[in-house]
Design a protein around this motif. Structure first.
Motif, PDB file in Angstrom:
ATOM      1  N   UNK A 124       1.904 -18.605   2.261  1.00  0.00           N
ATOM      2  CA  UNK A 124       1.097 -17.403   2.472  1.00  0.00           C
ATOM      3  C   UNK A 124      -0.357 -17.653   2.086  1.00  0.00           C
ATOM      4  N   UNK A 125      -1.247 -16.930   2.705  1.00  0.00           N
ATOM      5  CA  UNK A 125      -2.673 -17.053   2.419  1.00  0.00           C
ATOM      6  C   UNK A 125      -3.036 -16.220   1.196  1.00  0.00           C
ATOM      7  N   UNK A 126      -3.447 -16.895   0.153  1.00  0.00           N
ATOM      8  CA  UNK A 126      -3.859 -16.207  -1.074  1.00  0.00           C
ATOM      9  C   UNK A 126      -5.025 -15.261  -0.788  1.00  0.00           C
ATOM     10  N   UNK A 127      -5.986 -15.709   0.010  1.00  0.00           N
ATOM     11  CA  UNK A 127      -7.167 -14.893   0.324  1.00  0.00           C
ATOM     12  C   UNK A 127      -6.751 -13.608   1.039  1.00  0.00           C
ATOM     13  N   UNK A 128      -5.816 -13.739   1.976  1.00  0.00           N
ATOM     14  CA  UNK A 128      -5.368 -12.569   2.733  1.00  0.00           C
ATOM     15  C   UNK A 128      -4.678 -11.567   1.804  1.00  0.00           C
ATOM     16  N   UNK A 129      -3.812 -12.076   0.919  1.00  0.00           N
ATOM     17  CA  UNK A 129      -3.112 -11.193  -0.020  1.00  0.00           C
ATOM     18  C   UNK A 129      -4.117 -10.517  -0.956  1.00  0.00           C
ATOM     19  N   UNK A 130      -5.021 -11.315  -1.527  1.00  0.00           N
ATOM     20  CA  UNK A 130      -5.991 -10.755  -2.482  1.00  0.00           C
ATOM     21  C   UNK A 130      -6.875  -9.694  -1.840  1.00  0.00           C
ATOM     22  N   UNK A 131      -7.182  -9.857  -0.563  1.00  0.00           N
ATOM     23  CA  UNK A 131      -8.029  -8.873   0.115  1.00  0.00           C
ATOM     24  C   UNK A 131      -7.298  -7.544   0.324  1.00  0.00           C
ATOM     25  N   UNK A 132      -5.967  -7.564   0.226  1.00  0.00           N
ATOM     26  CA  UNK A 132      -5.169  -6.353   0.450  1.00  0.00           C
ATOM     27  C   UNK A 132      -4.635  -5.723  -0.834  1.00  0.00           C
ATOM     28  N   UNK A 133      -4.919  -6.332  -1.979  1.00  0.00           N
ATOM     29  CA  UNK A 133      -4.427  -5.811  -3.257  1.00  0.00           C
ATOM     30  C   UNK A 133      -5.024  -4.438  -3.527  1.00  0.00           C
ATOM     31  N   UNK A 134      -4.166  -3.508  -3.964  1.00  0.00           N
ATOM     32  CA  UNK A 134      -4.596  -2.149  -4.302  1.00  0.00           C
ATOM     33  C   UNK A 134      -4.449  -1.942  -5.800  1.00  0.00           C
ATOM     34  N   UNK A 135      -4.965  -0.849  -6.269  1.00  0.00           N
ATOM     35  CA  UNK A 135      -4.882  -0.544  -7.713  1.00  0.00           C
ATOM     36  C   UNK A 135      -3.455  -0.288  -8.178  1.00  0.00           C
ATOM     37  N   UNK A 136      -2.680   0.462  -7.393  1.00  0.00           N
ATOM     38  CA  UNK A 136      -1.377   0.899  -7.883  1.00  0.00           C
ATOM     39  C   UNK A 136      -0.204   0.205  -7.210  1.00  0.00           C
ATOM     40  N   UNK A 137      -0.107   0.347  -5.909  1.00  0.00           N
ATOM     41  CA  UNK A 137       1.088  -0.130  -5.223  1.00  0.00           C
ATOM     42  C   UNK A 137       0.800  -1.424  -4.471  1.00  0.00           C
ATOM     43  N   UNK A 138       1.548  -2.468  -4.806  1.00  0.00           N
ATOM     44  CA  UNK A 138       1.424  -3.737  -4.103  1.00  0.00           C
ATOM     45  C   UNK A 138       2.820  -4.254  -3.791  1.00  0.00           C
ATOM     46  N   UNK A 139       3.118  -4.309  -2.493  1.00  0.00           N
ATOM     47  CA  UNK A 139       4.449  -4.735  -2.063  1.00  0.00           C
ATOM     48  C   UNK A 139       4.343  -5.807  -0.996  1.00  0.00           C
TER      49      UNK A 139
END
Length: 137
Positions: A98-113
């Protein structure tokens, strides 16, 4: 870390990051828990309890199964965004990078799934000790 099993669905909820390569066996799953009769698997990795995840440079999911599979289809969504869609050919295992950059760009404050959908052409037995999740440093 909490785990939950339903037919065709595996849930892993992290309360804190576990660094390095963690087998499904280490998380508490047994081989007999991981028989997917329909061939359709939904793996939900809930990171809700982690405020600032420090992701591994190349988050990796590895699945090993008893059967020789002709073709498997994998879709990974992070916070409802598709971050990977791939078909894997012939074999007893699949490695998903998986792309770390892609995941990090989608991280939210509360819910991360992270939700992984797998379509196997037939019933499948995952091997818990040889299937791994590597998400965090």
């Amino acid at each position: 870390t909490q785990i939950e099993l339903n037919q065709g669905e595996i849930k892993v909820k992290y309360s804190q990051p576990k660094s390095g390569k963690i087998s499904l066996n280490e998380l508490g799953f047994k081989d007999e828990d991981l028989f997917i009769e329909s061939g359709l698997l939904r793996l939900v990795i809930d990171l809700e309890g982690i405020s600032e995840p420090n992701f591994f440079k190349m988050p990796t999911l590895e699945f090993t199964y008893k059967e020789q599979m002709a073709e498997t289809h994998w879709i990974c969504d992070f916070n409802d965004q598709t971050i990977l869609d791939k078909t894997d050919h012939h074999g007893h295992s699949t490695v998903i990078l998986l792309s770390r950059e892609k995941i990090e760009s989608l991280v939210q404050r509360h819910e991360n799934k992270l939700i992984v959908h797998a379509e196997f052409p037939e019933a499948v037995h995952l091997i818990a000790s040889e299937s791994f999740i590597t998400l965090f440093n």
